[in-house]
Scaffold this active site. Structure first.
Site, PDB file in Angstrom:
ATOM      1  N   ARG A 101       0.879  -1.186   0.000  1.00 51.03           N
ATOM      2  CA  ARG A 101       0.000   0.000   0.000  1.00 51.03           C
ATOM      3  C   ARG A 101       0.908   1.225   0.000  1.00 51.03           C
ATOM      4  NH1 ARG A 101      -5.401   1.523   3.381  1.00 51.03           N
ATOM      5  NH2 ARG A 101      -6.140   0.052   1.829  1.00 51.03           N
ATOM      6  N   HIS A 128      -7.353   0.810  -6.468  1.00 51.68           N
ATOM      7  CA  HIS A 128      -7.540  -0.053  -5.291  1.00 51.68           C
ATOM      8  C   HIS A 128      -8.209  -1.341  -5.782  1.00 51.68           C
ATOM      9  CE1 HIS A 128      -7.802  -1.292  -1.267  1.00 51.68           C
ATOM     10  NE2 HIS A 128      -8.645  -0.422  -0.749  1.00 51.68           N
ATOM     11  N   GLN A 131     -10.184  -3.866  -3.447  1.00 50.05           N
ATOM     12  CA  GLN A 131     -11.473  -3.341  -2.988  1.00 50.05           C
ATOM     13  C   GLN A 131     -12.541  -3.522  -4.072  1.00 50.05           C
ATOM     14  OE1 GLN A 131     -12.263  -1.612   0.190  1.00 50.05           O
ATOM     15  NE2 GLN A 131     -14.219  -2.252  -0.647  1.00 50.05           N
ATOM     16  N   ASP A 217     -17.194   7.041  -1.564  1.00 51.89           N
ATOM     17  CA  ASP A 217     -15.880   6.916  -0.909  1.00 51.89           C
ATOM     18  C   ASP A 217     -15.603   8.285  -0.281  1.00 51.89           C
ATOM     19  OD1 ASP A 217     -13.258   6.214  -0.197  1.00 51.89           O
ATOM     20  OD2 ASP A 217     -12.452   6.490  -2.226  1.00 51.89           O
ATOM     21  N   CYS A 257     -16.657   1.845   0.632  1.00 51.43           N
ATOM     22  CA  CYS A 257     -15.474   1.013   0.868  1.00 51.43           C
ATOM     23  C   CYS A 257     -14.944   1.160   2.294  1.00 51.43           C
ATOM     24  CB  CYS A 257     -14.389   1.325  -0.158  1.00 51.43           C
ATOM     25  SG  CYS A 257     -13.879   3.050  -0.177  1.00 51.43           S
ATOM     26  N   ARG A 285     -13.672  -8.611   1.985  1.00 50.23           N
ATOM     27  CA  ARG A 285     -12.253  -8.386   1.666  1.00 50.23           C
ATOM     28  C   ARG A 285     -11.449  -9.644   1.976  1.00 50.23           C
ATOM     29  NH1 ARG A 285     -10.323  -3.154   1.504  1.00 50.23           N
ATOM     30  NH2 ARG A 285      -8.488  -4.192   0.649  1.00 50.23           N
TER      31      ARG A 285
END
Ligand code: CP
Ligand code: NVA
Length: 298
Positions: A101, A128, A131, A217, A257, A285
């Site tokens: 990340r 991402h 996700q 988001d 998310c 996830r």
């Protein structure tokens, strides 16, 4: 050898393979007979905060038989300026895979190139992918195939999540509507790269009308904190709330998310009314990323 660096560079077949394997991964949790990461050590290299991605990957790697090392970028020499390509060449000789990340997409790509080990993008400024795979799995788990459906993304139309949604739209054949204020809409260059059926508008009601999924988001992504005041001012009104949900298709899903900022991109009542879906999304996830890990080492 496989990597998962972006939705843009994934084939439709690979996306479908991972989505198809995620349901069995969820159902078989606790009694999976295979341990595809047995005897392997995976590094998780994080330069940004995380709750869901960190915990789901740490638990997922262990459940598949692997060992995991969590490395905060600031605690290793990378944080003092050691180049990513040198870090990659060291880790590539010691561990069997990496979950990263960070900020620049090029860092994840360079890591994959120089390390020679399977590398997973766990969020960059550009994408991402883990996700989005999870979001699509969650939608399909509750509403069936996403092909032909309408997804409305409300809020920041130019962040990592929007980009990944755009690249997924053409590959999986759904319509994507992005409602964002001017200055926070996708660039023509990304729209051209994505292809597919994508509309961009400043009119949030038009985007939500008849949609199967309303998605949002944060307005201020990690690394954009210095722009907070301006972003919040410009995006005020680009909120999922009960009035907007009424415009969507009856029974439309609302997803986020996470982390969520109530009163900004979503209001408290709407968040709580759709909490079951949103936390299913968070749980998934784990299952989807276990399918990603199994796919990447096979
Ligand atoms: N959605 C998501 O990636 O959450 P974290 O930042 O907590 O990992
Ligand atoms: N766009 C957000 C996603 C957080 C999971 C960010 O990059 O901060």
């Amino acid at each position: 050898m496989r990597n998962l660096l972006s939705i843009e560079t994934m084939s439709r077949a690979d996306i479908e393979q991972i989505l198809a394997a995620s349901g069995p991964m969820k159902k078989d949790r606790g009694h999976l007979s295979r341990q595809p990461l047995a005897g392997k050590s995976w590094a998780m290299l994080f330069a940004k905060s995380s709750t869901r991605t960190r915990v789901s990957f740490e638990v997922g790697i262990r459940e598949l038989g692997g060992q995991v090392l969590f490395l905060n970028s600031n605690d290793i020499q990378l944080g003092r300026g050691e180049p990513i390509k040198d870090t990659a060449r060291v880790l590539g000789r010691m561990v069997h895979g990496a979950v990263i990340r960070t900020f620049a997409q090029s860092d994840v790509e360079d890591f994959a190139r120089y390390s020679g080990i399977p590398t997973i993008n766990a969020l960059t400024d550009d994408e991402h992918p883990c996700q989005i795979l999870t979001d699509i799995f969650t939608f399909e788990e509750q509403r069936g195939p996403i092909a032909g459906k309408v997804v409305a993304f409300i809020g920041d139309g130019a962040n990592n999540m929007t980009n990944s949604w755009m690249f997924a739209a053409a590959k999986l054949g759904f319509e994507l509507r992005i409602a964002a204020p001017k200055g926070y809409q996708p660039s023509p260059e990304i729209l051209a790269r994505a292809g597919g059926k994508i509309t961009v508008t400043a009119d949030i009601n038009a985007a939500a009308e008849g949609a199967d999924l309303l998605y949002t988001d944060v307005w201020v992504s990690m690394g954009q904190e210095a722009q907070s005041v301006e972003r919040i001012q410009k995006m005020t009104g680009y909120q999922i709330n009960e009035a907007l949900v009424k415009l969507a298709k009856p029974g439309a899903l609302v997803m986020h998310c996470l982390p969520a900022y109530r009163g900004k991109e979503i209001d408290e009542a709407t968040f709580e009314a759709h909490a079951k879906t949103i936390f299913d999304q968070a749980e998934n996830r784990l299952h989807v990323q276990k399918a990603v890990l199994d796919w990447i080492v096979s």
